[in-house]
Design an enzyme around this catalytic site. Structure first.
Site, PDB file in Angstrom:
ATOM      1  N   GLY A 293       0.741  -1.287  -0.221  1.00 24.59           N
ATOM      2  CA  GLY A 293      -0.039   0.130  -0.060  1.00 24.59           C
ATOM      3  C   GLY A 293       1.054   1.294   0.115  1.00 24.59           C
ATOM      4  O   GLY A 293       1.914   1.219  -0.576  1.00 24.59           O
ATOM      5  N   SER A 294       0.468   2.091   0.366  1.00 28.14           N
ATOM      6  CA  SER A 294       0.989   3.614   0.416  1.00 28.14           C
ATOM      7  C   SER A 294       2.406   3.712   0.980  1.00 28.14           C
ATOM      8  O   SER A 294       2.971   4.867   0.683  1.00 28.14           O
ATOM      9  CB  SER A 294       0.018   4.572   0.898  1.00 28.14           C
ATOM     10  OG  SER A 294      -1.330   4.759   0.339  1.00 28.14           O
ATOM     11  N   THR A 295       2.625   2.918   2.012  1.00 26.99           N
ATOM     12  CA  THR A 295       4.240   3.113   2.510  1.00 26.99           C
ATOM     13  C   THR A 295       5.133   2.982   1.509  1.00 26.99           C
ATOM     14  O   THR A 295       6.194   3.390   1.559  1.00 26.99           O
ATOM     15  CB  THR A 295       4.274   1.991   3.671  1.00 26.99           C
ATOM     16  OG1 THR A 295       4.072   0.601   3.183  1.00 26.99           O
ATOM     17  CG2 THR A 295       3.676   2.269   5.008  1.00 26.99           C
ATOM     18  N   LYS A 297       5.161   4.261  -1.258  1.00 25.36           N
ATOM     19  CA  LYS A 297       5.230   5.430  -2.179  1.00 25.36           C
ATOM     20  C   LYS A 297       6.432   6.229  -1.660  1.00 25.36           C
ATOM     21  O   LYS A 297       6.675   7.059  -2.731  1.00 25.36           O
ATOM     22  CB  LYS A 297       3.870   6.534  -1.988  1.00 25.36           C
ATOM     23  CG  LYS A 297       2.723   6.169  -2.276  1.00 25.36           C
ATOM     24  CD  LYS A 297       1.471   6.678  -1.851  1.00 25.36           C
ATOM     25  CE  LYS A 297       0.241   6.313  -2.485  1.00 25.36           C
ATOM     26  NZ  LYS A 297      -1.193   6.853  -1.813  1.00 25.36           N
TER      27      LYS A 297
END
Length: 657
Positions: A293-295, A297
């Site tokens: 997920g967004s980690t 990014k």
């Protein structure tokens, strides 16, 4: 033919030469056997005439970074038998069965085996002193008491999956115990005594003793106090959210040393047989793979800044979706964020903004940075069972795969890979190799035999780029989706993650892994901390990494930095209070107070601060968070009780004995 005297002399000479040669050959053979082959033949004779009882060396002790014993070997007597020396097998079995609390037929079956020696499992291993005295009083022929080692765990389940377990013969099965079994084991010794052809001990003969070699001690990088902090936070998360599993890691980004590593479910290594194999065999922190997920990014952001594909002041318009190859990929916020800077894109964890960065980079460049940061391959941590993770093959990366990879969907990573990637940003751009063993020591003298040095794998981004990413991530905590991780005075920087889990070929609408990855202080990070919570079930139904995981990492970083005596700073970003958020309060100083005084001081704050008592005693010897820390109203202050002067303790109260 006439045989002359001369011919006879010749024949005699030849005969004598042959005789002398034969005698010389026999003498040479005798000398060869007596001198050259003597040691070998003697060993064969000894093998036939002698019997030996193995004597185990002491298995090495495992210490934490502060010198606290996490695992040591407690001496324990063990019963063994040499079957050929047991004259009355039925009677011996009957007598031993009562003392060892084992079935008589099982002991008799062991005594009837045609082997050199047998052990009586499990009742005959690591017996009590009372049982030893009873067996010795019987004076049974062929029955011996030897010393065996039993692993002891003074801190219960602390770092259980890191330490690992040992089997019935003290062999390492998992964790550090397996990875460094050769160093910890040492070498066996023996008690040797002569026997007759039937294997019976010769009367009047003495015994020879070959002493064992003790195993080496190991000092870990694991900090016992920080490990305690992490495990307390996991226990609290489990109680509050009832997840399927949790994993957390704390790292020193400058060296790659792992200061804490914990998982849920966990187990008591002293009684590991009572737990499912999946619990003690798998260290989720290095084994489990999932979509981050967004980690993830942080990788896309780092690559875009390093390649000059974006400036954090650039503008991006988010209508609430991004169309790629005929698919509309939605932003988590209905209606989108509208016009925003790229710093706001990072703060808001805006998927469309990161898809645009992925397109600017292109698949070759983005995936090259993903691999540089260590994803897709093992980190090489000195623990068994590490996973690789999974990346798209380049031949299968189209526009849609590029888009989803840019915001952390479609790739599979391990927690340790994410921690090391964050560590590279924290330390100025160097990917380090993680390790949990600091050094090896002589068990008897304590002399350091070998020290593990930090290893730089490669440089992935420049120090200037790393500083830009850290500044953006500090803003995420002060102003964005990671606001719950804010810890006053410690300049926390980090990134949230809320990943849907694929089930039966489709992404579940109810199963999420929420995570947060942070570092502090942002301008010179001393620690990187990570937590992932699989399938949390909050009572209010809100499942976001920023809501569930971020405050946990904030507390881990804050409490750990305080335990390390890292001073606070006053020049960090101020957290902007939003409407509806709880008011921040300054934590009073409870240290040195009696229990009653501490309760009264807490009551004076009304219902705005709660206290949790840890340990036993009548004096507050430590507290977390420390005095002067600003925390939201309603926060819980942990008060450590004892009778010693104030100082950071290693808490044993919440652990199994």
């Amino acid at each position: 033919m006439r045989v002359t005297r001369r011919v006879m002399r010749r024949r005699f000479v030849v005969l004598m030469l042959c005789l002398i040669s034969a005698i010389g050959a026999l003498i040479g053979r005798l000398a060869y056997v007596q001198i050259v082959q003597a040691p070998w033949l003697q060993s064969l004779a000894d093998d036939q005439h002698n019997r030996s009882i193995p004597v185990q060396g002491v298995r090495g002790t495992i210490y934490d970074a502060q010198g606290q014993k996490l695992v040591y070997t407690a001496s324990a007597p063990t019963v063994m038998a040499i079957p050929v020396q047991v004259q009355d097998k039925e009677g011996t079995a009957a007598k031993l069965a009562k003392i060892l609390q084992m079935p008589e037929d099982k002991i008799l079956k062991q005594l009837q085996k045609r082997v050199a020696a047998v052990y009586f499992n499990p009742g005959g291993r690591r017996i009590s002193e009372s049982q030893v005295q009873q067996i010795r009083a019987l004076n049974l022929p062929g029955i011996y008491i030897t010393e065996d080692g039993k692993r002891a765990y003074p801190y219960g389940d602390l770092a259980a999956q890191v330490l690992g377990i040992t089997g019935a013969y003290n062999q390492g099965l998992t964790g550090i115990e397996k990875e460094y079994d050769a160093q910890l084991s040492g070498q066996e010794g023996y008690i040797i005594f002569p026997t007759n052809a039937k294997g019976q001990k010769l009367p009047g003969e003495g015994e020879a003793y070959v002493p064992p070699t003790d195993g080496e001690d190991i000092q870990l990088t694991i900090n016992g106090t920080i490990q305690q902090i992490v495990q307390r936070e996991i226990e609290q998360a489990v109680a509050e959210y009832n997840p399927d599993n949790v994993t957390a890691i704390v790292e020193d980004p400058k060296t790659g040393a792992i200061l804490a590593m914990a998982n849920y479910p966990t187990f008591d290594p002293a009684h590991w047989q009572d737990y499912p194999a999946s619990t003690y065999n798998r260290n989720l922190a290095i084994w489990k793979t999932f979509e981050p997920g967004s980690t993830f990014k942080i990788v896309t952001l780092s690559a875009a800044l390093q390649e000059n594909k974006v400036n954090l002041n650039d503008r991006f318009y988010d209508p609430g979706y991004y169309e790629v190859a005929g698919h509309k990929i939605k932003c988590w916020k209905a209606g989108g964020h509208g016009s925003q800077s790229y710093l706001n894109v990072v703060e808001n964890s805006c998927n469309p903004g990161f898809i645009a960065l992925g397109e600017r980079l292109g698949k070759q460049t983005l995936f090259s940075y993903i691999k540089k940061f260590g994803f897709g391959s093992k980190t090489g941590i000195d623990l068994p069972g590490e996973g690789n993770g999974i990346l798209f093959p380049m031949s299968k990366v189209g526009p849609l795969e590029l888009a989803t990879t840019a915001f952390g969907q479609g790739v599979s990573v391990t927690p340790i890979q994410q921690v090391m990637a964050m560590g590279a940003i924290a330390n100025g751009g160097l990917l380090m190799k993680p390790y949990v063993v600091e050094d090896f020591r002589d068990h008897d003298t304590g002399q350091v035999l070998k020290t593990i040095q930090p290893t730089v794998v490669r440089r992935v981004i420049s120090s200037a780029t790393a500083a830009k990413v850290r500044a953006a991530l500090e803003s995420v905590v002060a102003n964005g989706s990671g606001r719950s991780a804010y810890f006053d005075g410690y300049r926390v920087a980090g990134k949230t993650g809320t990943a849907q889990v694929a089930e039966n070929g489709h992404y579940s609408g109810t199963h999420y892994i929420v995570s947060f990855m942070g570092m502090a202080p942002a301008n010179n990070p001393q620690l990187v901390a990570y937590i992932a919570i699989d399938n949390p079930r909050p009572k209010n139904g809100v499942v976001f990494g920023g809501v569930i995981a971020a405050p946990i990492v904030g507390r881990i970083l804050g409490d750990s930095l305080q335990a390390l005596d890292v001073p606070k700073q006053a020049n960090g970003l101020e957290k902007k209070t939003r409407w509806g958020e709880p008011v921040s309060l300054e934590v009073p100083n409870f240290m040195g107070m009696t229990l009653n005084d501490a309760k009264q001081a807490a009551m004076q704050s009304g219902d705005q601060l709660r206290t949790q008592l840890v340990g036993q005693g009548n004096t507050v010897v430590w507290q977390a968070p420390q005095p002067g820390t600003k925390v939201p109203a309603g926060s819980t202050i942990r008060l450590f009780l004892g009778e010693t002067p104030p100082g950071p303790p290693i808490d044993k109260s919440s652990q199994k004995q």
